[in-house]
Each structure stands twice: as C-alpha cells, then as structure tokens.
Design a protein around this motif. Structure first.
Motif, short mmCIF file in Angstrom:
data_model
loop_
_atom_site.label_atom_id
_atom_site.label_comp_id
_atom_site.label_asym_id
_atom_site.label_seq_id
_atom_site.Cartn_x
_atom_site.Cartn_y
_atom_site.Cartn_z
N ARG A 100 0.84 -1.21 0.00
CA ARG A 100 0.00 0.00 0.00
C ARG A 100 0.87 1.26 0.00
NH1 ARG A 100 -4.75 2.67 0.91
NH2 ARG A 100 -4.59 4.47 2.28
N GLU A 101 1.88 1.29 0.84
CA GLU A 101 2.71 2.51 0.93
C GLU A 101 3.61 2.68 -0.28
OE1 GLU A 101 4.46 2.93 4.83
OE2 GLU A 101 2.48 3.27 5.69
N GLU A 102 3.98 1.57 -0.93
CA GLU A 102 4.77 1.68 -2.17
C GLU A 102 3.94 2.29 -3.29
OE1 GLU A 102 5.98 -2.45 -2.13
OE2 GLU A 102 8.09 -1.87 -2.05
N VAL A 161 9.01 9.90 7.39
CA VAL A 161 7.97 9.54 6.41
C VAL A 161 8.56 8.62 5.35
CG1 VAL A 161 6.46 11.53 6.70
CG2 VAL A 161 8.40 11.67 5.12
N GLU A 162 7.66 8.05 4.57
CA GLU A 162 8.05 6.95 3.67
C GLU A 162 9.03 7.39 2.58
OE1 GLU A 162 4.94 7.78 4.51
OE2 GLU A 162 4.20 6.03 5.65
N TRP A 163 8.85 8.57 2.05
CA TRP A 163 9.73 9.06 0.96
C TRP A 163 10.76 9.95 1.63
CZ3 TRP A 163 10.49 13.51 -2.47
CH2 TRP A 163 10.94 13.16 -3.75
N LEU A 250 13.50 0.49 6.62
CA LEU A 250 13.57 0.75 8.06
C LEU A 250 12.23 1.28 8.59
CD1 LEU A 250 17.13 2.38 8.18
CD2 LEU A 250 16.50 0.07 8.92
N HIS A 251 11.58 2.10 7.77
CA HIS A 251 10.24 2.59 8.10
C HIS A 251 9.30 1.39 8.35
CE1 HIS A 251 6.79 5.46 7.56
NE2 HIS A 251 6.20 4.37 7.10
N HIS A 252 9.40 0.40 7.49
CA HIS A 252 8.51 -0.76 7.64
C HIS A 252 8.97 -1.72 8.73
CE1 HIS A 252 5.12 -0.25 5.05
NE2 HIS A 252 5.92 0.56 4.38
N ALA A 254 9.95 -0.55 11.51
CA ALA A 254 9.30 0.09 12.65
C ALA A 254 7.81 -0.24 12.69
CB ALA A 254 9.51 1.60 12.60
N HIS A 255 7.12 -0.12 11.54
CA HIS A 255 5.69 -0.51 11.50
C HIS A 255 5.52 -1.94 12.02
CE1 HIS A 255 4.00 3.02 9.73
NE2 HIS A 255 4.29 2.77 8.47
N SER A 256 6.37 -2.85 11.56
CA SER A 256 6.24 -4.26 11.95
C SER A 256 6.56 -4.45 13.43
CB SER A 256 7.18 -5.12 11.10
OG SER A 256 6.76 -5.11 9.76
ZN ZN Z 1 4.17 4.15 6.82
#
Ligand code: ZN
Length: 294
Positions: A100-102, A161-163, A250-252, A254-256
């Motif tokens: 989704r975030e990609e 943030v993601e980007w 790394l963002h993901h 953290a989400h995980s």
């Molecule tokens: Zn995110």
C-alpha cells in the motif's frame, strides 16, 4: 474529469495550477485525495500546452499529512486504477502494508518528482510529515512567511515519512534535528537551508508563485526539462534512490515492530491516540496491552 478534492485551472497560457481543496481537514491525505492529486498531475503532464505545474492548497494549511482517520483504505484504494506495480495491499502483515505505501506514498512522490515538466509548490501554514511528500517532489518551492515544515513521525515510533528526502532537502545534520526533535522549521529558515526558494507574505503567495511559473514557462521546454533531469541525476548519482529504499525498509521495520508489540503500526504511547482509535474501528485489530514507552 471531476474531483472532490482537487481544483484544476489554467491561470495563464503555459501554466496549470492544481489546488488541493480539502481545507476543512487541513488537506489531510486519504486514498481518494492522493489518487485525485495523481490524476491531476497526470492531466497536466499530458496536456501539451502546459509547461509549468503549480501545486497549491486552499485553506490555512498546505497539508497536515496522511489522514489517519481513514479506516476503509483497502476498498478506497481499489476504486482507482493503480499507478505502480505494487498492488498486493490486502496481503497479511508487512507484505500488504508495504504494498500500500509503495503505491500511495513512495510510488506517487517518486512519480511526481519525475514528471518531465517543471513543478512549483506554493506552501502556506503547516506542512507536516506526509505533507512533505507533496511539496518535496516539486522542483521549486515558494513559501509564505507563515509556512512551517515539520516531521512528527519519530513521536509515532517511526523513523521518518516513507519518501525519505530529508538529507537531500536540508543536509544530514539539520535532517537529524528535524526528525529527532519534531520541531517545526519556519519558512525563512527553510529558505536558508535551501529547502525553499522564496519566502513571500501570505497575501502575495499566489501571485509570487505565478510570477515564478511565468518566468520558467518563458524558457524553452527542451532546456527546462533537461535541467530538471540533470539536477535530479546529480541527486541520484549521490545514491538518493538507494538511500530512499533503505529508509523505506527501516520505516517498515518500525511498523512491523509496533504491530508485533502492540498490534498497531505505530507506537500507541506516542502522539497519535487517534490512530489507535481508527485502527480499533477498522479491520486491523487493536490488541494492545498497556502501552509503555521503551
Ligand atoms: Zn508508513
């Protein structure tokens, strides 16, 4: 082509202006908002008479970031044709979250960065976290003197943030400060850092942005788009894209991590109790034990 959240206009020959128009929510970005913005960018990219694209916002603030109140995001996403290869957003776990975030975050922002026309963001008021994913992909930024750029993701337990353009937008030292403190950067400081081109009084923002667009639109498009590609290539030669992919992984992570610990993709003891509520009401189960900051 009609949109709920975007206004598309041609204020002058050669110039298209996309105005984000969800002021009652400070231009918070849900799925519909982002797909409509992407469609508006596509329209401006496709129309041959458009040389320069302005991205502006109605209301007091440019954008408050991602709309954390959106709960039916899977259904909302599927109402629109995808723009990236990352479509498995209903898959369980990190696979679906990343997909989704990609699409909506890294995919859209990268796509807008590479539009072969010059883009100019006009920023007023607050531009927070996901809001940066709208102005940073633009080639030029004009800010009103009340503009504030802010990153609050660390307080949510996530490393930006993601980007992840921060180190390129302001240099590594200031990028770390922005992320680690969550404190806003004012318009004039942003200009000194090189993140913003011009700072003007709030009342002059539209006209000053239009004047800059007019100047660029008067140049040969062959040269302007080659300049854009050359400067973007310089960033990419510094490893920008590879670094973005590391930051996104790394963002993901953290989400995980927070999903594993609390059943939420962010730290529930952080600043976003409302995220806890939205996920509790949505399909991702909230099974948090008593939150405690590690
Ligand atoms: Zn995110």
């Amino acid at each position: 082509m009609t949109w709920d959240y975007m206004i598309y206009e041609k204020p002058e020959p050669g110039i298209a202006r996309i105005v984000m128009n969800r002021p009652e929510a400070a231009n918070a970005q849900d799925s519909q908002f982002l797909y409509e913005l992407n469609a508006a960018f596509d329209r401006a990219a496709r129309e041959d008479d458009v040389k320069v694209i302005i991205l502006a916002a109605n209301g007091k603030h440019f954008s408050s970031g991602h709309d954390v109140r959106e709960t039916d995001h899977h259904d909302n996403q599927e109402r629109y044709a995808p723009v990236t290869p990352f479509q498995q957003h209903r898959r369980a776990g990190a696979e679906g979250r990343m997909a989704r975030e990609e699409e909506l975050y890294t995919g859209f922002s990268e796509r807008w960065r590479n539009i072969p026309k010059i883009t100019i963001a006009a920023v007023q008021g607050k531009c927070v976290s996901g809001g940066l994913l709208l102005c940073w992909p633009c080639d030029l930024i004009v800010a009103s003197d009340d503009a504030q750029f802010q990153e609050v993701t660390v307080a949510m337990g996530v490393a930006g943030v993601e980007w992840f353009a921060h180190p390129w937008e302001m240099g590594p030292r200031k990028a770390k400060e922005m992320l680690l403190t969550g404190e806003p950067i004012g318009a004039e400081e942003a200009r000194q850092l090189g993140m913003v081109n011009r700072v003007v009084p709030r009342a002059d923002l539209a006209e000053a942005t239009l004047a800059l667009a007019r100047k660029v639109a008067s140049q040969p498009t062959m040269a302007t788009k080659m300049v854009k590609q050359a400067v973007n290539a310089a960033e990419d030669a510094q490893g920008r894209h590879s670094a973005f992919q590391v930051a996104f992984a790394l963002h993901h992570l953290a989400h995980s991590h927070w999903m594993e610990v609390y059943g939420l993709p962010v730290d529930p003891s952080g600043i976003h109790g409302n995220i806890k509520k939205s996920y509790a009401e949505g399909e991702e189960p909230f099974r948090a034990p008593k939150p405690a900051r590690a």
